[in-house]
Design a protein around this motif. Structure first.
Motif, PDB file in Angstrom:
ATOM      1  N   SER A  33      18.053  20.234   1.053  1.00 41.23           N
ATOM      2  CA  SER A  33      18.381  18.914   2.196  1.00 41.23           C
ATOM      3  C   SER A  33      19.270  18.096   2.053  1.00 41.23           C
ATOM      4  CB  SER A  33      17.152  18.406   2.611  1.00 41.23           C
ATOM      5  OG  SER A  33      15.928  19.305   2.943  1.00 41.23           O
ATOM      6  N   ASN A  34      20.051  18.191   0.789  1.00 39.93           N
ATOM      7  CA  ASN A  34      20.842  17.098   0.192  1.00 39.93           C
ATOM      8  C   ASN A  34      20.316  15.629   0.551  1.00 39.93           C
ATOM      9  OD1 ASN A  34      22.887  19.168  -0.487  1.00 39.93           O
ATOM     10  ND2 ASN A  34      23.599  19.182   1.587  1.00 39.93           N
ATOM     11  N   ALA A  35      19.458  15.445  -0.105  1.00 41.89           N
ATOM     12  CA  ALA A  35      18.678  14.222  -0.063  1.00 41.89           C
ATOM     13  C   ALA A  35      17.930  13.812  -1.363  1.00 41.89           C
ATOM     14  CB  ALA A  35      17.584  14.347   1.185  1.00 41.89           C
ATOM     15  N   VAL A  36      17.581  12.646  -1.331  1.00 42.57           N
ATOM     16  CA  VAL A  36      16.695  12.008  -2.493  1.00 42.57           C
ATOM     17  C   VAL A  36      15.368  11.349  -1.668  1.00 42.57           C
ATOM     18  CG1 VAL A  36      16.258  10.389  -4.368  1.00 42.57           C
ATOM     19  CG2 VAL A  36      18.321  11.674  -4.023  1.00 42.57           C
ATOM     20  N   ASP A  37      14.173  11.914  -1.997  1.00 42.80           N
ATOM     21  CA  ASP A  37      13.058  11.450  -1.399  1.00 42.80           C
ATOM     22  C   ASP A  37      12.729  10.409  -2.298  1.00 42.80           C
ATOM     23  OD1 ASP A  37      12.804  13.211   0.606  1.00 42.80           O
ATOM     24  OD2 ASP A  37      12.265  14.629  -0.581  1.00 42.80           O
ATOM     25  N   VAL A  38      12.064   9.040  -1.985  1.00 43.53           N
ATOM     26  CA  VAL A  38      11.748   8.113  -2.508  1.00 43.53           C
ATOM     27  C   VAL A  38      10.128   7.801  -2.290  1.00 43.53           C
ATOM     28  CG1 VAL A  38      12.032   5.540  -2.998  1.00 43.53           C
ATOM     29  CG2 VAL A  38      14.239   7.177  -2.569  1.00 43.53           C
ATOM     30  N   GLU A  39       9.387   7.892  -3.344  1.00 37.07           N
ATOM     31  CA  GLU A  39       7.950   7.359  -2.970  1.00 37.07           C
ATOM     32  C   GLU A  39       7.592   6.127  -4.061  1.00 37.07           C
ATOM     33  OE1 GLU A  39       4.582  10.245  -2.321  1.00 37.07           O
ATOM     34  OE2 GLU A  39       4.586   9.946  -4.428  1.00 37.07           O
ATOM     35  N   ALA A  40       6.677   5.341  -3.395  1.00 43.16           N
ATOM     36  CA  ALA A  40       6.396   3.886  -4.124  1.00 43.16           C
ATOM     37  C   ALA A  40       4.788   3.879  -3.848  1.00 43.16           C
ATOM     38  CB  ALA A  40       7.355   2.872  -3.902  1.00 43.16           C
ATOM     39  N   THR A  41       4.209   3.603  -5.093  1.00 45.16           N
ATOM     40  CA  THR A  41       2.803   3.382  -5.077  1.00 45.16           C
ATOM     41  C   THR A  41       2.553   1.871  -5.753  1.00 45.16           C
ATOM     42  OG1 THR A  41       2.234   5.580  -5.031  1.00 45.16           O
ATOM     43  CG2 THR A  41       0.450   4.151  -5.848  1.00 45.16           C
ATOM     44  N   VAL A  42       1.865   1.104  -5.103  1.00 47.79           N
ATOM     45  CA  VAL A  42       1.828  -0.362  -5.591  1.00 47.79           C
ATOM     46  C   VAL A  42       0.238  -0.528  -5.384  1.00 47.79           C
ATOM     47  CG1 VAL A  42       2.139  -2.567  -5.183  1.00 47.79           C
ATOM     48  CG2 VAL A  42       3.802  -1.103  -4.700  1.00 47.79           C
ATOM     49  N   GLN A  43      -0.200  -1.035  -6.628  1.00 51.46           N
ATOM     50  CA  GLN A  43      -1.730  -1.380  -7.030  1.00 51.46           C
ATOM     51  C   GLN A  43      -1.857  -3.027  -7.171  1.00 51.46           C
ATOM     52  OE1 GLN A  43      -2.969   1.304  -9.958  1.00 51.46           O
ATOM     53  NE2 GLN A  43      -3.020   2.877  -8.562  1.00 51.46           N
ATOM     54  N   VAL A  44      -3.039  -3.396  -6.831  1.00 51.26           N
ATOM     55  CA  VAL A  44      -3.467  -4.927  -7.024  1.00 51.26           C
ATOM     56  C   VAL A  44      -4.834  -4.989  -6.937  1.00 51.26           C
ATOM     57  CG1 VAL A  44      -3.300  -5.543  -4.426  1.00 51.26           C
ATOM     58  CG2 VAL A  44      -2.864  -7.263  -6.399  1.00 51.26           C
ATOM     59  N   SER A  45      -5.611  -5.934  -7.768  1.00 53.43           N
ATOM     60  CA  SER A  45      -6.876  -6.310  -7.253  1.00 53.43           C
ATOM     61  C   SER A  45      -6.531  -7.806  -6.844  1.00 53.43           C
ATOM     62  CB  SER A  45      -7.604  -6.608  -8.855  1.00 53.43           C
ATOM     63  OG  SER A  45      -7.807  -5.141  -9.277  1.00 53.43           O
ATOM     64  N   GLY A  46      -6.839  -7.678  -5.455  1.00 53.82           N
ATOM     65  CA  GLY A  46      -6.549  -9.038  -4.736  1.00 53.82           C
ATOM     66  C   GLY A  46      -7.226  -9.162  -3.515  1.00 53.82           C
ATOM     67  N   GLN A  47      -6.923 -10.308  -2.564  1.00 55.09           N
ATOM     68  CA  GLN A  47      -7.504 -10.577  -1.421  1.00 55.09           C
ATOM     69  C   GLN A  47      -6.880 -10.018  -0.380  1.00 55.09           C
ATOM     70  OE1 GLN A  47      -7.729 -14.552  -2.589  1.00 55.09           O
ATOM     71  NE2 GLN A  47      -9.833 -14.655  -1.878  1.00 55.09           N
ATOM     72  N   THR A  48      -5.597  -9.249  -0.335  1.00 57.42           N
ATOM     73  CA  THR A  48      -5.029  -8.677   0.674  1.00 57.42           C
ATOM     74  C   THR A  48      -4.188  -7.526   0.080  1.00 57.42           C
ATOM     75  OG1 THR A  48      -3.432  -9.160   2.481  1.00 57.42           O
ATOM     76  CG2 THR A  48      -2.855 -10.377   0.281  1.00 57.42           C
ATOM     77  N   GLY A  49      -3.936  -6.678   1.019  1.00 60.72           N
ATOM     78  CA  GLY A  49      -3.408  -5.201   0.740  1.00 60.72           C
ATOM     79  C   GLY A  49      -1.862  -5.467   0.378  1.00 60.72           C
TER      80      GLY A  49
END
Length: 160
Positions: free
Chosen positions: A96-112
C-alpha cells in the motif's frame, strides 16, 4: 445515546475539567492506530534510512512516546497522568506504500488513556510526514482511530 450528556460541559454549557477525585484507581489501557500513505520511492527511502533528517521510523516512535506523555499539555481539559507504559509500533506496508502506526498506553489511574494513545499515533504520523516532506509533500495522514480500551467505569471497548 438518548440521556447521555457531554462530560466536559457544565449545566450552562461552559467547558470544565471533569472531577475524577472520587473515582477509584484502576488499571487502564488504550490502543489507537493510524496510517501515512506515500509514494513507493518515499517508503523505500524511509526503509533504507536514506532521508537526510535521519531514521524516520525511530524518530517517529520517540515522538509518539513523547506525545503520549505530553497529552495534557496539548489537549485542553485532559488530566495529567503518570503513564506506566507507552508502546509505539510503525509497520511498513509495501503493498500500500504506507506506514501503519499503532500506539498502546497503560496507566493505573482514575481516568483513561484514550487521548494519550490517539496523541501518540497522531504525532508519530506527523513526524513521519515532517521527516519525509522534502521528497514527498503529497503524503496522506489518516484513519486515526481508537481501536481498543480497557478499564474504568465504561468498561472495555473494541472497534469493529
Amino acid at each position: 445515546m438518548a440521556g447521555k450528556k457531554l462530560t466536559h460541559l457544565d449545566d450552562k454549557g461552559a467547558a470544565r475539567m471533569v472531577d475524577v477525585s472520587e473515582k477509584p484507581v484502576t488499571s487502564r489501557s488504550a490502543t489507537a492506530k493510524g496510517r501515512v500513505k506515500m509514494k513507493a520511492a518515499t517508503l523505500k527511502l524511509i526503509l533504507d534510512d536514506g532521508l537526510k533528517k535521519g531514521n524516520a521510523l525511530e524518530v517517529a516512535r520517540l515522538a509518539g512516546i513523547m506525545a503520549a506523555k505530553k497529552t495534557s499539555d496539548l489537549v485542553p481539559l485532559c488530566h495529567p497522568l503518570a503513564i506506566s507504559k507507552v508502546e509505539v509500533e510503525l509497520r511498513p506496508d509495501r503493498k500500500s506504500n504506507a506506514v501503519d502506526v499503532e500506539a498502546t498506553v497503560q496507566v493505573s489511574g482514575q481516568t483513561g488513556v484514550e487521548m494519550e494513545a490517539l496523541a501518540a499515533v497522531s504525532v508519530a504520523c506527523l513526524t513521519l510526514y515532517d521527516m519525509a516532506k522534502a521528497v514527498d509533500r503529497g503524503m496522506v495522514i489518516g484513519d486515526i482511530r481508537l481501536t481498543r480500551k480497557s478499564g474504568g467505569k465504561s468498561g472495555d471497548y473494541k472497534a469493529k
